[in-house]
Design a protein around this motif. Structure first.
Motif, PDB file in Angstrom:
ATOM      1  N   ALA A   1       2.545 -18.598 -19.238  1.00 30.24           N
ATOM      2  CA  ALA A   1       1.436 -18.363 -17.904  1.00 30.24           C
ATOM      3  C   ALA A   1       0.909 -17.280 -18.127  1.00 30.24           C
ATOM      4  N   GLU A   2      -0.024 -16.960 -17.800  1.00 30.99           N
ATOM      5  CA  GLU A   2      -0.649 -15.558 -17.811  1.00 30.99           C
ATOM      6  C   GLU A   2      -0.247 -14.637 -16.832  1.00 30.99           C
ATOM      7  N   ARG A   3       0.129 -15.411 -15.514  1.00 31.08           N
ATOM      8  CA  ARG A   3       0.837 -14.426 -14.629  1.00 31.08           C
ATOM      9  C   ARG A   3       2.014 -13.589 -15.193  1.00 31.08           C
ATOM     10  N   ASP A   4       2.855 -14.532 -15.743  1.00 29.12           N
ATOM     11  CA  ASP A   4       3.979 -13.847 -16.465  1.00 29.12           C
ATOM     12  C   ASP A   4       3.783 -12.815 -17.451  1.00 29.12           C
ATOM     13  N   GLN A   5       2.630 -13.098 -18.172  1.00 26.31           N
ATOM     14  CA  GLN A   5       2.334 -12.105 -19.194  1.00 26.31           C
ATOM     15  C   GLN A   5       1.573 -10.959 -18.705  1.00 26.31           C
ATOM     16  N   LEU A   6       0.952 -11.101 -17.394  1.00 30.41           N
ATOM     17  CA  LEU A   6       0.409  -9.884 -16.901  1.00 30.41           C
ATOM     18  C   LEU A   6       1.640  -9.114 -16.252  1.00 30.41           C
ATOM     19  N   LEU A   7       2.515  -9.659 -15.587  1.00 31.50           N
ATOM     20  CA  LEU A   7       3.713  -9.202 -14.992  1.00 31.50           C
ATOM     21  C   LEU A   7       4.431  -8.250 -16.005  1.00 31.50           C
ATOM     22  N   SER A   8       4.823  -9.014 -17.155  1.00 31.90           N
ATOM     23  CA  SER A   8       5.456  -8.274 -18.112  1.00 31.90           C
ATOM     24  C   SER A   8       4.762  -7.117 -18.689  1.00 31.90           C
ATOM     25  N   ARG A   9       3.318  -6.932 -18.789  1.00 29.40           N
ATOM     26  CA  ARG A   9       2.605  -5.912 -19.157  1.00 29.40           C
ATOM     27  C   ARG A   9       2.654  -4.752 -18.140  1.00 29.40           C
ATOM     28  N   GLY A  10       2.580  -5.169 -17.058  1.00 25.41           N
ATOM     29  CA  GLY A  10       2.752  -4.310 -15.807  1.00 25.41           C
ATOM     30  C   GLY A  10       3.924  -3.633 -15.839  1.00 25.41           C
ATOM     31  N   GLY A  11       5.246  -4.307 -16.166  1.00 22.96           N
ATOM     32  CA  GLY A  11       6.299  -3.621 -16.167  1.00 22.96           C
ATOM     33  C   GLY A  11       6.591  -2.756 -17.267  1.00 22.96           C
ATOM     34  N   ALA A  12       6.133  -3.045 -18.489  1.00 24.91           N
ATOM     35  CA  ALA A  12       6.061  -2.029 -19.691  1.00 24.91           C
ATOM     36  C   ALA A  12       5.259  -0.885 -19.026  1.00 24.91           C
ATOM     37  N   LEU A  13       4.224  -1.125 -18.810  1.00 25.32           N
ATOM     38  CA  LEU A  13       3.342  -0.154 -18.307  1.00 25.32           C
ATOM     39  C   LEU A  13       4.021   1.108 -17.193  1.00 25.32           C
ATOM     40  N   MET A  14       4.767   0.267 -16.340  1.00 24.20           N
ATOM     41  CA  MET A  14       5.586   1.078 -15.383  1.00 24.20           C
ATOM     42  C   MET A  14       6.526   2.060 -16.143  1.00 24.20           C
ATOM     43  N   LEU A  15       7.002   1.465 -17.200  1.00 25.60           N
ATOM     44  CA  LEU A  15       8.268   2.360 -17.841  1.00 25.60           C
ATOM     45  C   LEU A  15       7.350   3.483 -18.446  1.00 25.60           C
ATOM     46  N   VAL A  16       6.083   3.202 -19.016  1.00 30.96           N
ATOM     47  CA  VAL A  16       5.376   4.494 -19.828  1.00 30.96           C
ATOM     48  C   VAL A  16       5.154   5.439 -18.744  1.00 30.96           C
ATOM     49  N   GLN A  17       4.539   4.933 -17.587  1.00 33.48           N
ATOM     50  CA  GLN A  17       4.059   5.693 -16.375  1.00 33.48           C
ATOM     51  C   GLN A  17       5.220   6.607 -16.074  1.00 33.48           C
ATOM     52  N   GLN A  18       6.500   6.161 -15.803  1.00 32.85           N
ATOM     53  CA  GLN A  18       7.810   6.755 -15.212  1.00 32.85           C
ATOM     54  C   GLN A  18       8.147   7.779 -16.360  1.00 32.85           C
ATOM     55  N   VAL A  19       8.166   7.559 -17.770  1.00 34.57           N
ATOM     56  CA  VAL A  19       8.144   8.433 -18.640  1.00 34.57           C
ATOM     57  C   VAL A  19       7.153   9.797 -18.571  1.00 34.57           C
ATOM     58  N   TRP A  20       5.867   9.514 -18.217  1.00 35.61           N
ATOM     59  CA  TRP A  20       4.945  10.461 -18.368  1.00 35.61           C
ATOM     60  C   TRP A  20       5.204  11.335 -17.025  1.00 35.61           C
ATOM     61  N   ARG A  21       5.642  10.729 -16.022  1.00 39.08           N
ATOM     62  CA  ARG A  21       5.824  11.453 -14.764  1.00 39.08           C
ATOM     63  C   ARG A  21       6.927  12.254 -14.811  1.00 39.08           C
ATOM     64  N   GLU A  22       8.280  11.857 -15.457  1.00 34.73           N
ATOM     65  CA  GLU A  22       9.257  12.878 -15.757  1.00 34.73           C
ATOM     66  C   GLU A  22       8.958  13.811 -16.761  1.00 34.73           C
ATOM     67  N   GLN A  23       7.922  13.753 -17.812  1.00 34.12           N
ATOM     68  CA  GLN A  23       7.691  14.941 -18.626  1.00 34.12           C
ATOM     69  C   GLN A  23       6.649  15.964 -17.975  1.00 34.12           C
ATOM     70  N   GLY A  24       5.984  15.524 -16.875  1.00 34.76           N
ATOM     71  CA  GLY A  24       5.080  16.182 -16.170  1.00 34.76           C
ATOM     72  C   GLY A  24       5.673  17.434 -15.306  1.00 34.76           C
TER      73      GLY A  24
END
Length: 69
Positions: A46-69
């Motif tokens: 399902a595209e919805r599941d794909q997009l939600l998984s992508r969003g979750g992975a991106l949130m992890l990257v975003q969190q790492v970026w915030r912690e480094q900033g």
């Protein structure tokens, strides 16, 4: 419920913002994220599941970026 279009736009906005990061570790994480995209498509029907998984992975990257900033 959030529509598929809204999720698509959110994922695209997150990708665009993180792709502009100059931090080498974020660039490396985004490269790893890009390598995962075919896996999400292959494993999740399902595209919805794909997009939600992508969003979750991106949130992890975003969190790492915030912690480094």
């Amino acid at each position: 419920m959030v529509t598929l279009d809204e999720i698509r736009l959110t994922v695209q906005r997150m990708e665009d913002r993180l792709d502009q990061a100059e931090d080498p570790s974020i660039r490396a994480l985004m490269a790893a994220y890009r390598q995962l995209l075919p896996r999400f498509e292959a494993d999740l029907e399902a595209e919805r599941d794909q997009l939600l998984s992508r969003g979750g992975a991106l949130m992890l990257v975003q969190q790492v970026w915030r912690e480094q900033g």
